[in-house]
Design a protein around this motif. Structure first.
Motif, PDB file in Angstrom:
ATOM      1  N   ASP A   1       0.829  -1.208   0.000  1.00  0.00           N
ATOM      2  CA  ASP A   1       0.000   0.000   0.000  1.00  0.00           C
ATOM      3  C   ASP A   1       0.861   1.255   0.000  1.00  0.00           C
ATOM      4  OD1 ASP A   1      -2.044  -1.810   0.314  1.00  0.00           O
ATOM      5  OD2 ASP A   1      -2.396  -1.343   2.424  1.00  0.00           O
ATOM      6  N   LYS A   2       1.867   1.262   0.855  1.00  0.00           N
ATOM      7  CA  LYS A   2       2.761   2.416   0.938  1.00  0.00           C
ATOM      8  C   LYS A   2       3.472   2.647  -0.398  1.00  0.00           C
ATOM      9  CE  LYS A   2       5.256   2.467   4.800  1.00  0.00           C
ATOM     10  NZ  LYS A   2       5.983   1.963   5.984  1.00  0.00           N
TER      11      LYS A   2
ATOM     12  N   THR B   1       0.023   6.749  10.532  1.00  0.00           N
ATOM     13  CA  THR B   1      -0.302   7.854   9.631  1.00  0.00           C
ATOM     14  C   THR B   1      -1.508   7.472   8.777  1.00  0.00           C
ATOM     15  OG1 THR B   1       2.043   8.388   9.464  1.00  0.00           O
ATOM     16  CG2 THR B   1       0.617   9.325   7.790  1.00  0.00           C
ATOM     17  N   ALA B   2      -2.399   8.413   8.575  1.00  0.00           N
ATOM     18  CA  ALA B   2      -3.535   8.158   7.690  1.00  0.00           C
ATOM     19  C   ALA B   2      -3.041   8.035   6.251  1.00  0.00           C
ATOM     20  CB  ALA B   2      -4.547   9.288   7.807  1.00  0.00           C
ATOM     21  N   PRO B   3      -3.712   7.233   5.426  1.00  0.00           N
ATOM     22  CA  PRO B   3      -3.280   7.076   4.035  1.00  0.00           C
ATOM     23  C   PRO B   3      -3.188   8.397   3.278  1.00  0.00           C
ATOM     24  CG  PRO B   3      -4.931   5.435   4.555  1.00  0.00           C
ATOM     25  CD  PRO B   3      -4.849   6.367   5.720  1.00  0.00           C
ATOM     26  N   ARG B   4      -4.143   9.299   3.501  1.00  0.00           N
ATOM     27  CA  ARG B   4      -4.126  10.598   2.812  1.00  0.00           C
ATOM     28  C   ARG B   4      -2.882  11.392   3.202  1.00  0.00           C
ATOM     29  NH1 ARG B   4      -6.544  12.840  -1.266  1.00  0.00           N
ATOM     30  NH2 ARG B   4      -8.372  11.676  -0.653  1.00  0.00           N
ATOM     31  N   ALA B   5      -2.555  11.401   4.483  1.00  0.00           N
ATOM     32  CA  ALA B   5      -1.362  12.124   4.946  1.00  0.00           C
ATOM     33  C   ALA B   5      -0.098  11.484   4.364  1.00  0.00           C
ATOM     34  CB  ALA B   5      -1.303  12.135   6.466  1.00  0.00           C
ATOM     35  N   TYR B   6      -0.068  10.172   4.312  1.00  0.00           N
ATOM     36  CA  TYR B   6       1.088   9.479   3.733  1.00  0.00           C
ATOM     37  C   TYR B   6       1.206   9.825   2.258  1.00  0.00           C
ATOM     38  CZ  TYR B   6       4.416   5.870   2.521  1.00  0.00           C
ATOM     39  OH  TYR B   6       5.539   5.218   2.068  1.00  0.00           O
ATOM     40  N   TRP B   7       0.092   9.806   1.552  1.00  0.00           N
ATOM     41  CA  TRP B   7       0.082  10.130   0.124  1.00  0.00           C
ATOM     42  C   TRP B   7       0.545  11.568  -0.096  1.00  0.00           C
ATOM     43  CZ3 TRP B   7      -2.773  13.550  -2.974  1.00  0.00           C
ATOM     44  CH2 TRP B   7      -2.692  13.324  -4.348  1.00  0.00           C
ATOM     45  N   ASN B   8       0.024  12.497   0.708  1.00  0.00           N
ATOM     46  CA  ASN B   8       0.420  13.904   0.587  1.00  0.00           C
ATOM     47  C   ASN B   8       1.911  14.089   0.819  1.00  0.00           C
ATOM     48  OD1 ASN B   8      -2.091  14.948  -0.070  1.00  0.00           O
ATOM     49  ND2 ASN B   8      -2.626  15.334   2.051  1.00  0.00           N
ATOM     50  N   SER B   9       2.458  13.376   1.798  1.00  0.00           N
ATOM     51  CA  SER B   9       3.871  13.561   2.124  1.00  0.00           C
ATOM     52  C   SER B   9       4.801  12.888   1.123  1.00  0.00           C
ATOM     53  CB  SER B   9       4.171  13.042   3.524  1.00  0.00           C
ATOM     54  OG  SER B   9       4.042  11.635   3.566  1.00  0.00           O
TER      55      SER B   9
ATOM     56  N   ASN C   1      -8.377   2.700   5.577  1.00  0.00           N
ATOM     57  CA  ASN C   1      -7.888   3.835   6.375  1.00  0.00           C
ATOM     58  C   ASN C   1      -7.592   3.413   7.804  1.00  0.00           C
ATOM     59  OD1 ASN C   1      -8.038   5.707   4.289  1.00  0.00           O
ATOM     60  ND2 ASN C   1     -10.105   6.338   4.821  1.00  0.00           N
ATOM     61  N   THR C   2      -8.494   2.654   8.400  1.00  0.00           N
ATOM     62  CA  THR C   2      -8.336   2.209   9.781  1.00  0.00           C
ATOM     63  C   THR C   2      -7.105   1.334   9.954  1.00  0.00           C
ATOM     64  OG1 THR C   2     -10.725   2.292  10.125  1.00  0.00           O
ATOM     65  CG2 THR C   2      -9.445   0.948  11.667  1.00  0.00           C
ATOM     66  N   ILE C   3      -6.964   0.340   9.101  1.00  0.00           N
ATOM     67  CA  ILE C   3      -5.845  -0.595   9.213  1.00  0.00           C
ATOM     68  C   ILE C   3      -4.522   0.099   8.896  1.00  0.00           C
ATOM     69  CG2 ILE C   3      -4.827  -2.695   8.265  1.00  0.00           C
ATOM     70  CD1 ILE C   3      -7.222  -3.143  10.134  1.00  0.00           C
ATOM     71  N   PHE C   4      -4.503   0.908   7.855  1.00  0.00           N
ATOM     72  CA  PHE C   4      -3.276   1.610   7.471  1.00  0.00           C
ATOM     73  C   PHE C   4      -2.795   2.501   8.610  1.00  0.00           C
ATOM     74  CE2 PHE C   4      -0.614   4.775   5.441  1.00  0.00           C
ATOM     75  CZ  PHE C   4       0.070   4.056   4.475  1.00  0.00           C
ATOM     76  N   LYS C   5      -3.713   3.270   9.196  1.00  0.00           N
ATOM     77  CA  LYS C   5      -3.328   4.169  10.285  1.00  0.00           C
ATOM     78  C   LYS C   5      -2.871   3.387  11.510  1.00  0.00           C
ATOM     79  CE  LYS C   5      -4.585   8.267  12.786  1.00  0.00           C
ATOM     80  NZ  LYS C   5      -5.521   9.347  12.958  1.00  0.00           N
TER      81      LYS C   5
END
Length: 69
Positions: A17-18, A53-61, A44-48
């Motif tokens: 996923d990452k 980190t939330a998936p959206r935050a990971y994607w943004n970074s 979202n729940t499992i990833f965080k």
């Protein structure tokens, strides 16, 4: 620390996923089913839980911010 097969499999999925999040412009709701998660909320729940980190935050970074610059 003993890791069960299910935990190992989940960690492999999170690593994939990452990798995918860092290289895609697709929305999370399109990525989640392709990675065998029931829906984006479960993803979202499992990833965080596993990454802190939330998936959206990971994607943004990782990828999203690069696309905006």
């Amino acid at each position: 620390m003993v890791v069960t097969y299910a935990q190992y499999q989940l960690q492999l999925r999170i690593n994939e996923d990452k990798h995918l999040l860092s290289r895609t412009i697709n929305p999370i709701k399109q990525i989640a089913p392709s990675l065998c998660f029931q829906n984006e909320y479960y993803f979202n729940t499992i990833f965080k839980k596993k990454t802190g980190t939330a998936p959206r935050a990971y994607w943004n970074s990782s990828y999203g911010m690069n696309m905006r610059n």
